[in-house]
Design a protein around this motif. Structure first.
Motif, short mmCIF file in Angstrom:
data_model
loop_
_atom_site.label_atom_id
_atom_site.label_comp_id
_atom_site.label_asym_id
_atom_site.label_seq_id
_atom_site.Cartn_x
_atom_site.Cartn_y
_atom_site.Cartn_z
N THR A 167 -20.86 -16.31 164.37
CA THR A 167 -20.30 -17.03 163.23
C THR A 167 -19.73 -16.08 162.20
OG1 THR A 167 -21.95 -18.78 163.57
CG2 THR A 167 -20.80 -18.76 161.45
N PHE A 209 -16.35 -14.96 163.40
CA PHE A 209 -15.36 -16.01 163.23
C PHE A 209 -14.97 -16.19 161.77
CE2 PHE A 209 -15.92 -17.76 167.56
CZ PHE A 209 -14.59 -18.05 167.84
N GLN A 248 -22.45 -22.83 168.85
CA GLN A 248 -21.52 -22.51 169.94
C GLN A 248 -20.62 -23.70 170.24
OE1 GLN A 248 -23.82 -21.17 173.30
NE2 GLN A 248 -24.23 -19.16 172.39
N PHE A 308 -17.78 -24.11 167.57
CA PHE A 308 -16.68 -23.16 167.65
C PHE A 308 -15.87 -23.32 168.93
CE2 PHE A 308 -19.11 -20.99 164.33
CZ PHE A 308 -18.09 -20.67 163.45
N PHE A 334 -12.10 -23.91 168.31
CA PHE A 334 -11.35 -22.80 168.88
C PHE A 334 -11.45 -22.94 170.40
CE2 PHE A 334 -12.80 -21.57 164.71
CZ PHE A 334 -11.71 -20.93 164.14
N PRO A 374 -16.75 -17.79 171.06
CA PRO A 374 -17.98 -18.55 170.82
C PRO A 374 -19.19 -18.02 171.58
CG PRO A 374 -16.14 -20.03 171.21
CD PRO A 374 -15.66 -18.66 171.54
#
Length: 298
Positions: free
Chosen positions: A46, A49, A117, A120, A124, A227
């Motif tokens: 995280t 990201f 997970q 994301f 994404f 992720p």
């Protein structure tokens, strides 16, 4: 041959800094709170990201897409955000499980990992995304004599060493660290001195998760941001913590750097064993010294 060994040692040390940073955060949380935080890898992901989002979207929003300040800002902002997320997790979920067996906190944090997970992956793609925001001053390479080494990786090694030593000093050599250790060993006595132990526990958990976020920011320009990047590391990090000694701050730091070097050197002499050498060493250490190299024997 010597140049090859030194080059692989440097590459192994580059992996070792992330092993040390992540295992340090785990050791802080387990050593002071006795919580096995399986979500540590997801919080690391995280953090990476958030660094990517800060560069990719904030720059577009304000109309300036290539400012090196985004990376330096991420080094400061992202650990605070991840620490705040850790505090939220501790206050709303983990605090109700302290009186139960530690396996319940492990299962809870494993569930948090799957949720992060999944979020994301949904927003994404499951594949990795390169981080484009490396500062100009850290681009390029440095000639070390035995190899050409990227400037940024050299910065990551130095910065991580400073952070690890600073955390060790705070916990082992300062009054705040003494209060933290006392609060976990005898909370009733510490409460008698007027110290807010529940708040101290919450801040400690936030600090440990903040270290995971900081490691994620450092890793973003090196590894592909995806992720599953935390899931690929968390098992290795647990092995590092077990080898160093569960809850040992110095053990986490030394073992992280040392095992990174061992992994790198193994690629020189027998590359197929590089992915398993850490787990082999973990088995040997547990057989010889079950508490870990730096852990306290019961």
């Amino acid at each position: 041959m010597l140049k090859l060994i030194l080059a692989q040692a440097m590459l192994g040390l580059n992996n070792g800094v992330f092993y040390a940073m992540l295992s340090l955060g785990l050791a802080v949380i387990f050593g002071l709170l006795n919580v096995v935080n399986f979500a540590h890898g997801a919080l690391y992901m995280t953090g990476a990201f958030l660094a990517l989002i800060l560069y990719s979207y904030l720059g577009v929003w304000i109309g300036i897409e290539d400012l090196p300040i985004y990376f330096w800002a991420a080094l400061f902002i992202v650990p605070i955000l991840i620490g705040a997320l850790g505090i939220l997790i501790e206050r709303t979920m983990l605090r109700w499980l302290y009186r139960f067996d530690p396996i319940y906190s492990l299962l809870l944090t494993f569930g948090i990992t799957l949720v992060l997970q999944g979020l994301f992956v949904n927003f994404f793609s499951a594949s990795g995304t390169p981080y484009p925001g490396q500062p100009e001053s850290l681009r390029g390479v440095v000639d070390l004599g035995f190899m050409i080494f990227p400037k940024y990786r050299l910065f990551a090694i130095g910065f991580s060493i400073v952070i690890c030593l600073a955390v060790w000093f705070i916990i082992e050599r300062t009054r705040i660290g003494a209060m933290l250790r006392a609060g976990t060993e005898n909370p009733d006595l510490v409460k008698a001195f007027g110290i807010n132990v529940p708040l101290m526990v919450t801040l400690t958990f936030g600090f440990g998760t903040g270290l995971a976020g900081l490691a994620g920011v450092l890793a973003a320009p090196i590894y592909s941001v995806g992720p599953l990047m935390g899931a690929d590391l968390i098992i290795i990090i647990f092995a590092v913590v077990v080898i160093g000694g569960m809850g040992s701050i110095m053990g986490a730091v030394v073992s992280g750097f040392a095992l990174g070097l061992v992994e790198g050197l193994t690629k020189v002499f027998y590359a197929p064993a590089a992915n398993t050498v850490i787990f082999f060493l973990m088995v040997v250490v547990l057989l010889v010294r079950p508490a870990g190299l730096f852990g306290r024997q019961s």
